[in-house]
Design a protein around this motif. Structure first.
Motif, PDB file in Angstrom:
ATOM      1  N   ILE A  33      45.598  44.627  30.156  1.00  0.00           N
ATOM      2  CA  ILE A  33      44.424  44.471  31.022  1.00  0.00           C
ATOM      3  C   ILE A  33      44.490  45.367  32.257  1.00  0.00           C
ATOM      4  CG2 ILE A  33      43.082  42.829  32.424  1.00  0.00           C
ATOM      5  CD1 ILE A  33      42.889  42.322  29.394  1.00  0.00           C
ATOM      6  N   PHE A  34      45.634  45.342  32.947  1.00  0.00           N
ATOM      7  CA  PHE A  34      45.746  46.097  34.199  1.00  0.00           C
ATOM      8  C   PHE A  34      46.437  47.450  34.020  1.00  0.00           C
ATOM      9  CE2 PHE A  34      45.558  41.637  35.747  1.00  0.00           C
ATOM     10  CZ  PHE A  34      44.350  41.745  36.403  1.00  0.00           C
ATOM     11  N   LYS A  35      46.786  47.759  32.759  1.00  0.00           N
ATOM     12  CA  LYS A  35      47.439  49.035  32.443  1.00  0.00           C
ATOM     13  C   LYS A  35      48.730  49.236  33.243  1.00  0.00           C
ATOM     14  CE  LYS A  35      43.936  49.947  29.824  1.00  0.00           C
ATOM     15  NZ  LYS A  35      43.938  49.254  28.587  1.00  0.00           N
ATOM     16  N   GLU A  36      49.443  48.119  33.498  1.00  0.00           N
ATOM     17  CA  GLU A  36      50.722  48.216  34.198  1.00  0.00           C
ATOM     18  C   GLU A  36      51.775  48.769  33.249  1.00  0.00           C
ATOM     19  OE1 GLU A  36      51.754  44.498  36.025  1.00  0.00           O
ATOM     20  OE2 GLU A  36      49.952  44.483  37.255  1.00  0.00           O
ATOM     21  N   ARG A  37      52.733  49.464  33.807  1.00  0.00           N
ATOM     22  CA  ARG A  37      53.794  50.080  32.999  1.00  0.00           C
ATOM     23  C   ARG A  37      54.694  49.010  32.398  1.00  0.00           C
ATOM     24  NH1 ARG A  37      57.175  54.458  35.788  1.00  0.00           N
ATOM     25  NH2 ARG A  37      58.333  53.762  33.995  1.00  0.00           N
ATOM     26  N   LEU A  38      55.112  49.246  31.179  1.00  0.00           N
ATOM     27  CA  LEU A  38      56.062  48.372  30.494  1.00  0.00           C
ATOM     28  C   LEU A  38      57.402  49.093  30.490  1.00  0.00           C
ATOM     29  CD1 LEU A  38      56.163  45.646  29.109  1.00  0.00           C
ATOM     30  CD2 LEU A  38      55.609  46.773  26.971  1.00  0.00           C
ATOM     31  N   THR A  39      58.216  48.811  31.495  1.00  0.00           N
ATOM     32  CA  THR A  39      59.486  49.511  31.660  1.00  0.00           C
ATOM     33  C   THR A  39      60.581  48.864  30.819  1.00  0.00           C
ATOM     34  OG1 THR A  39      60.152  48.114  33.521  1.00  0.00           O
ATOM     35  CG2 THR A  39      58.860  50.105  34.038  1.00  0.00           C
ATOM     36  N   ALA A  40      61.691  49.559  30.707  1.00  0.00           N
ATOM     37  CA  ALA A  40      62.837  49.019  29.969  1.00  0.00           C
ATOM     38  C   ALA A  40      63.321  47.722  30.613  1.00  0.00           C
ATOM     39  CB  ALA A  40      63.965  50.053  29.932  1.00  0.00           C
ATOM     40  N   ARG A  41      63.328  47.666  31.929  1.00  0.00           N
ATOM     41  CA  ARG A  41      63.753  46.438  32.625  1.00  0.00           C
ATOM     42  C   ARG A  41      62.857  45.258  32.284  1.00  0.00           C
ATOM     43  NH1 ARG A  41      65.596  47.853  38.779  1.00  0.00           N
ATOM     44  NH2 ARG A  41      67.649  48.609  38.187  1.00  0.00           N
TER      45      ARG A  41
END
Length: 115
Positions: free
Chosen positions: A90-98
């Protein structure tokens, strides 16, 4: 006898509605040009978020009928998993390894506690 299908359904409704409620409130607040009570009270996202939060609270109370508190409460941490997933789409937030590691650890923790 515990009806596991019902417990899982209630758990999913509790955690998903809690996460979606928070995200709807975020969307509603992001849409406001300024923080004024009139604008908050006329924003549909705020009402949706509030409804979903209430639904989450009510289903959480029902969940406590079926599970010990020491099991039910940690299981509600699945809300964080839903939040990461929904925020990504929805918010296009990054999906990081952490974040991925954190999600895996939460799911593993819930699985271990439920055993």
């Amino acid at each position: 006898m515990i009806d596991y299908a019902a417990v899982i359904t209630i758990l999913v409704v509790t955690t998903l509605s809690g996460s979606a409620g928070a995200l709807a409130l975020k969307k509603g607040m992001n849409d406001l040009p300024e923080l004024r009570l009139k604008l908050v009270l006329t924003n549909g996202w705020i009402y949706l978020g509030s409804f979903l939060y209430i639904l989450s609270a009510v289903t959480n109370i029902v969940l406590l009928k079926f599970l010990d508190y020491s099991i039910a409460f940690p299981m509600t941490s699945l809300t964080y998993v839903w939040t990461v997933i929904i925020s990504y789409f929805i918010f296009k937030e990054r999906l990081t390894a952490r974040k991925l590691i954190a999600v895996i650890l939460i799911i593993a923790g819930v699985f271990i506690i439920s055993q």
